[in-house]
Scaffold this active site. Structure first.
Site, mmCIF file in Angstrom:
data_model
loop_
_atom_site.group_PDB
_atom_site.id
_atom_site.type_symbol
_atom_site.label_atom_id
_atom_site.label_comp_id
_atom_site.label_asym_id
_atom_site.label_seq_id
_atom_site.Cartn_x
_atom_site.Cartn_y
_atom_site.Cartn_z
ATOM 1 N N CYS A 1 -6.443 -28.396 12.717
ATOM 2 C CA CYS A 1 -7.574 -29.310 12.558
ATOM 3 C C CYS A 1 -7.154 -30.760 12.349
ATOM 4 O O CYS A 1 -7.873 -31.680 12.735
ATOM 5 C CB CYS A 1 -8.449 -28.856 11.395
ATOM 6 S SG CYS A 1 -9.348 -27.313 11.722
ATOM 7 N N ASP B 1 -8.025 -7.365 0.703
ATOM 8 C CA ASP B 1 -7.103 -7.777 1.759
ATOM 9 C C ASP B 1 -7.647 -7.309 3.089
ATOM 10 O O ASP B 1 -8.480 -6.398 3.150
ATOM 11 C CB ASP B 1 -5.724 -7.149 1.547
ATOM 12 C CG ASP B 1 -5.746 -5.658 1.887
ATOM 13 O OD1 ASP B 1 -5.399 -5.314 3.031
ATOM 14 O OD2 ASP B 1 -6.144 -4.844 1.030
ATOM 15 N N HIS C 1 -5.065 -21.832 10.544
ATOM 16 C CA HIS C 1 -6.432 -22.271 10.260
ATOM 17 C C HIS C 1 -7.210 -21.189 9.520
ATOM 18 O O HIS C 1 -7.862 -21.476 8.498
ATOM 19 C CB HIS C 1 -7.178 -22.621 11.551
ATOM 20 C CG HIS C 1 -8.655 -22.824 11.310
ATOM 21 N ND1 HIS C 1 -9.167 -24.002 10.808
ATOM 22 C CD2 HIS C 1 -9.707 -21.966 11.426
ATOM 23 C CE1 HIS C 1 -10.478 -23.868 10.637
ATOM 24 N NE2 HIS C 1 -10.823 -22.650 11.010
ATOM 25 N N CYS D 1 -5.672 -27.761 7.724
ATOM 26 C CA CYS D 1 -4.614 -27.070 8.472
ATOM 27 C C CYS D 1 -4.130 -27.951 9.624
ATOM 28 O O CYS D 1 -4.781 -28.922 10.016
ATOM 29 C CB CYS D 1 -5.118 -25.733 9.008
ATOM 30 S SG CYS D 1 -6.173 -25.857 10.468
ATOM 31 N N ASP E 1 0.850 -1.188 0.000
ATOM 32 C CA ASP E 1 0.000 0.000 0.000
ATOM 33 C C ASP E 1 0.890 1.243 0.000
ATOM 34 O O ASP E 1 2.103 1.146 0.127
ATOM 35 C CB ASP E 1 -0.952 -0.006 1.199
ATOM 36 C CG ASP E 1 -0.229 -0.035 2.535
ATOM 37 O OD1 ASP E 1 0.991 0.218 2.558
ATOM 38 O OD2 ASP E 1 -0.870 -0.309 3.551
ATOM 39 N N GLY F 1 0.917 3.725 2.141
ATOM 40 C CA GLY F 1 1.146 4.345 3.439
ATOM 41 C C GLY F 1 0.127 5.424 3.743
ATOM 42 O O GLY F 1 0.107 5.974 4.846
ATOM 43 N N GLY F 2 -0.736 5.727 2.760
ATOM 44 C CA GLY F 2 -1.718 6.788 2.944
ATOM 45 C C GLY F 2 -2.674 6.526 4.092
ATOM 46 O O GLY F 2 -2.996 7.436 4.864
ATOM 47 N N GLY G 1 -11.248 4.567 0.291
ATOM 48 C CA GLY G 1 -12.205 5.272 1.125
ATOM 49 C C GLY G 1 -13.362 4.446 1.606
ATOM 50 O O GLY G 1 -14.413 4.976 1.969
ATOM 51 N N CYS H 1 -11.054 -29.667 7.430
ATOM 52 C CA CYS H 1 -10.035 -28.647 7.197
ATOM 53 C C CYS H 1 -8.657 -29.295 7.198
ATOM 54 O O CYS H 1 -8.373 -30.199 7.999
ATOM 55 C CB CYS H 1 -10.114 -27.567 8.274
ATOM 56 S SG CYS H 1 -8.860 -26.264 8.091
#
Length: 373
Positions: free
Chosen positions: A312, A269, A338, A309, A92, A94-95, A219, A307
């Site tokens: 799990c 994100d 997870h 992971c 990004d 940094g704004g 925004g 799952c």
């Protein structure tokens, strides 16, 4: 430069499948991107992030500029080498971080002057310097410096902020062009305009005409109501060209993700998945599970059946409850793995639903189950 190809348009909504071609490989869209603020997705080895399936993560320009700093990153040839991440990296501008500093920053036509939250030292970000910083970082996707505004400002203040964002975007693009081969990343513009339809329209039209390979809708998710979010997401998305990838920053709850996808957004994100994990909250198809609750003390079941992971496949809810209650770092690490696995699988399900022209029903059924409690 064209970096995006639309693969399929869902017939039940504006959702679409696409393919991003970036410096470190291709990325299927819609895509959720984990946040690695300081050059790491907290609690995860990069190899495990990659093993889940992620090929695009975020870094934070503001934080990386302050620590470790550009001198260190330059010496290591950028963040990919420094952090041993061989996938794609979006940073990004940094704004938003500077916006969050409130009384510690001052915005002007030249750029934004701010005080470090670490030691109070003074710095300045200009549209050009932010591009330069992301060049040193080695970003595959870099964001323009913009002015992020809160939802309660008046039309005049929102107009002024939008005009500064537009002027900065033009300067950033000109600087990116001057750098030519010295900057291999893709620079995205950011639509602003606060919560005013006329300004949103003006800003979208401005960026549609600019030579950016991708456009973000800024925004949003800045403290507005869910009704405002939904309306202005839909309104702005309809105005932004479909020829380029469209990105909404900072959304990570399933309802907001599905709302974005339904309106043709390709990228998003959020820190939500990892932050909640570190506090003992994990995602399942039946809603968020709070592992600290005593109900899990003797539960021999995994967080979620099926799952893949480690939390799990190797541990019970009872063990996870114990890890979280005792403050063991392994608890947060397992919960993070997870949650990231969960969101990656959710995106796979979303893409399949789009491919099979049933996204509208998928969204309805998913939300009915997830928020049933």
């Amino acid at each position: 430069m064209k970096i995006f190809q639309e693969i399929h348009q869902d017939t039940t909504s504006k959702a679409r499948l696409g393919l991003l071609t970036l410096g470190h490989g291709q990325v299927e869209t819609p895509v959720f991107m984990p946040v690695g603020t300081n050059g790491t997705v907290k609690g995860m080895f990069h190899e495990d992030v990659k093993k889940i399936g992620y090929t695009l993560i975020l870094g934070n320009t503001y934080h990386l500029y302050l620590r470790p700093g550009l001198e260190v990153l330059s010496q290591f040839g950028g963040l990919h080498s420094f952090s041993n991440w061989d996938g794609n990296l979006l940073t990004d501008s940094g704004g938003f971080q500077v916006f969050s500093l409130s009384g510690l920053r001052k915005i002007g036509e030249k750029g934004v002057t701010f005080q470090s939250h670490i030691d109070g030292s003074k710095h300045i970000f200009t549209p050009e310097s932010v591009v330069d910083t992301q060049r040193v970082i080695g970003s595959d996707i870099a964001m323009c410096l913009d002015v992020c505004t809160p939802p309660e400002i008046d039309h005049r203040a929102a107009t002024e902020a939008m005009h500064i964002t537009h002027a900065w975007a033009k300067r950033a693009l000109d600087h990116r062009t001057q750098l030519a081969g010295d900057f291999k990343g893709n620079l995205f513009g950011i639509v602003q305009g606060n919560f005013y339809e006329d300004l949103r329209k003006q800003s979208a039209e401005f960026f549609n005409e600019m030579d950016f390979p991708g456009i973000a809708i800024g925004g949003l998710s800045v403290g507005e109501t869910s009704e405002q979010f939904t309306h202005f997401l839909q309104y702005t998305a309809d105005l932004v060209t479909r020829e380029k990838p469209r990105y909404v920053m900072g959304i990570g709850s399933p309802d907001y993700i599905l709302e974005a996808v339904e309106n043709g957004i390709d990228m998003f994100d959020c820190v939500l998945a990892t932050r909640m994990a570190r506090n003992g909250a994990v995602f399942t198809d039946d809603g968020v599970v709070t592992l600290k609750k005593a109900i899990h003390k003797f539960d021999q079941h995994p967080i979620e059946e099926g799952c893949t992971c480690r939390a799990c496949t190797q541990y019970s809810r009872a063990y996870m409850h114990h890890m979280v209650k005792t403050g063991e770092m392994l608890g947060g690490m397992l919960a993070t793995e997870h949650n990231l696995t969960y969101f990656y699988r959710l995106m796979q399900q979303i893409r399949l639903a789009i491919r099979e022209n049933r996204f509208a029903s998928f969204k309805r059924d998913y939300l009915a189950r997830f928020y049933a409690k």
